[in-house]
Structure formats: C-alpha cells, structure tokens
Motif scaffolding. Sequence first.
Motif: not given
Length: 169
Positions: A8-9, A16-18, A133-136
């Motif tokens: 949940k953002f 989250v960052t990969t 990859l930046y998520i959210g």
Amino acid sequence: GKINSALKFSVNTNSVTTPSIALGNTFSLSAWVNPTVLAQTSYVRIAETYYATGLYLGTNAAGTAYKFILTNGSGVTGSCSGAVYGCAEGGTISSGWHLVTATYDGATARLYVDNALVGSDSFTAPGNTNLPLYIGHSIYGNGYNGAIDEVRLYNRALTATEVTTIYNY
C-alpha cells in the motif's frame, strides 16, 4: 491484495526500488492497482525506471487515465499528450482492482487496462537501458496513492492473449 497481499502506497511516503535492470528494445510491465483515491494527481507513478531515459507507467496529466511513456522513441505516430516520447494513454481510473499492462514489441507500444487495449503508439525503439525500477514513487515525486500488487517485468512484449491470461488468474 489482488493475489495474497499487496503493497500500500501513500503518495510519497512508501516506495520500492529494485537494483538496476537491463531493459532491451522489447518488454512488458504489468501490475494490479487499486487506487485509494480516484482523483490521483498528475503523472502519478505506478512504476518507472528513470523518466528522462526509460519507461513510465502511471497516470496522465489530469490523473484520470492511465499512461505509458517510453522516452527517446522517435517517429511517433500517436496523438497522446507527450507524443514527443512514445506514449499510449487510455482507460479510466476507477475503484477496485485493475490490471494495467504496458507492452513494447520494438515498434509499437500498447496499453491494456484489465484485458482491454486502451491505447497504442508506433515509434522507433529507444536505446537499451540499465536502470532501477521504482514502484509506487518517482525520483521526481508524484507517488501512487493506493495498493499495487503482482508487479511483473518481462523481457518481451506480451500478446493480448497473455494479458488476458494474467487478468483471469
């Protein structure tokens, strides 16, 4: 979550960052999303590499529809706002879980919401990238407000049938 649990953002408070991911000239990015608010702000990121040199999957300028942008694509044929990049836009942000999928086969970008094609654009492939990859969230701000689940990144363009299979999970 849509499948088991989700992240949940809350605008820019969660992310989250990969590690860096090599991304070639064909790929797909898919995520289940469930907005907390329907009136997202402009250019809210569901997932992106680095906007200035990579890909962007999120909302449009009004925050009312989904948008997929590939930076450094040339010969753009579509009419999507931001067409100096390769871009596809469509679908309406609505409550509940929705599968948002972006594909690029080296010539055409396609955007699916649930299992329906909502936008496409043809252009020359941008160069390969090797970026996180930046998520959210985004390095520029404009984080997603809601839940994101089952983020998938493929090194090929999914077919419409494969998008439907993910949708019918």
